[in-house]
Scaffold this active site. Structure first.
Site, PDB file in Angstrom:
ATOM      1  N   GLY A 244       0.805  -1.216   0.000  1.00 37.62           N
ATOM      2  CA  GLY A 244       0.000   0.000   0.000  1.00 37.62           C
ATOM      3  C   GLY A 244       0.837   1.265   0.000  1.00 37.62           C
ATOM      4  CG  ASP A 269      12.500  -4.480  -2.019  1.00 37.51           C
ATOM      5  OD1 ASP A 269      13.641  -4.937  -1.780  1.00 37.51           O
ATOM      6  OD2 ASP A 269      12.332  -3.367  -2.563  1.00 37.51           O
TER       7      ASP A 269
END
Length: 377
Positions: A244, A269
């Site tokens: 988000g 990540d």
């Protein structure tokens, strides 16, 4: 041997009810419908194929660049298992050759010793475009030297190697050479034009690292790397950081509508903040701040993420509006297909790896198994 009874089981393709799974050694021995589970079976609400993260930089206070050691890998596996990850591609951010060599040796040792949860190695750089470097240290970015790089490809012989690069920064035949050596080439941190990115795909590139981030965008007369990534005439996959923060949910919805869920991978990540209580930490010579689900440098640049795979799955349902089945596939089966390991991972099927995740009905992790062994929960 261990047994798990699932009220609901997602086998990678379909939902089933009242299933008992028996694990023997590192594989699934049997799956059967039962009304009453065995006395020695663990009962769970939801059982699914364990998550596969092809882009993870660290966890639990360990960043692979800082400590490219077996202990760091083990820490990353232990921490991310709490969030349902059963297999990962530890990722090395652009760094000096010496650090790349240490990481390479460490991963080769982990693979030789059959360390659970480690699939190979992901070099994110250093052949990136400084214009789209993101948090990467510009002083570490460079053009490839094949002699040195050839010494860092042994992982291909043992398991999987990913290389994220900017196609406009490498020689014309470099991607073909890498793929011929067995590497999986991904486009990222790139200022390439649409045509350059398409040529890279023609040359063998099959992935796009953290779609929309650190790449030329899709605009009216210049489709850019994003435009090339969303094409469907070639089998390519796109990594999505579904936190988000990296990509707006509406943008992710548009991308999936164009590309299809079957070629989208959930990735984290993640840096060392995941599984840690630290609010400030060192990151590649900079200070990183953690707040409200984001990790940034002091100037506000995103520095990887504070995301875990279970949260990414929940966000795919709640923020993007995909079904539970689609979200679970994007976290497991799709990355398995991308890596070419979907005959072992991504499904709950007899003979497949016993690498599973047990979830509550609202998709929080209750337990995780890696290669038949319960490692968390």
């Amino acid at each position: 041997m261990s047994k798990v009874f699932a009220k609901r089981l997602f086998d990678g393709e379909s939902w089933l009810t009242n299933q008992q799974v028996t694990l023997s050694g590192n594989v699934i021995e049997s799956i059967m419908t039962v009304e009453v589970p065995s006395a020695d079976a663990q009962s769970v609400d939801v059982l699914a194929p364990g998550f596969i993260d092809v882009h993870v930089n660290g966890g639990g206070g360990a960043l692979f660049n800082h400590t490219p050691t077996l202990a760091a890998l083990q820490r990353m596996v232990e921490v991310h298992a709490q969030y349902g990850t059963v297999a990962m591609m530890p990722t090395l951010i652009s760094d000096d050759y010496e650090i790349m060599s240490q990481a390479h040796q460490t991963v080769c040792q982990a693979l030789t010793e059959n360390m659970g949860g480690i699939l190979g190695l992901h070099y994110e750089g250093p052949y990136l475009n400084p214009v789209r470097k993101g948090v990467h240290n510009e002083s570490k970015l460079r053009k490839p030297t094949e002699g040195k790089l050839a010494d860092l490809l042994d992982v291909c012989r043992l398991s999987k190697l990913m290389v994220t690069l900017a196609p406009e920064q490498v020689p014309e035949d470099f991607i073909e050479w890498l793929t011929a050596e067995g590497a999986i080439v991904c486009i990222g941190h790139s200022a390439a034009t649409y045509d350059q990115a398409r040529q890279a795909v023609e040359s063998g590139a099959k992935g796009f690292t953290h779609l929309f981030n650190a790449m030329t965008p899709l605009v009216s007369r210049e489709p850019g790397v994003v435009g090339a990534a969303l094409q469907t005439d070639k089998p390519t996959w796109c990594g999505l950081i579904a936190d988000g923060h990296h990509v707006h949910p509406a943008t992710m919805r548009v991308a999936i509508a164009a590309k299809g869920c079957e070629h989208m991978l959930l990735v984290t990540d993640a840096i060392q903040s995941v599984g840690s209580d630290e609010k400030e930490m060192a990151f590649l010579g900079k200070k990183v701040l953690r707040s409200n689900g984001r990790v940034t440098t002091e100037d506000g640049t995103l520095a990887g993420s504070d995301l875990d795979m279970a949260t990414a799955v929940r966000n795919t349902v709640s923020l993007i509006g995909r079904t539970e089945a689609e979200a679970l596939q994007m976290a497991s089966l799709r990355p398995a297909e991308f890596l070419g390991i979907d005959k072992e991972f991504g499904r709950i099927k007899v003979g497949y790896r016993g690498s599973l995740v047990a979830l509550t009905d609202d998709f929080f992790v209750e337990a995780t198994w890696i290669d038949g062994q319960k490692v968390w929960g």
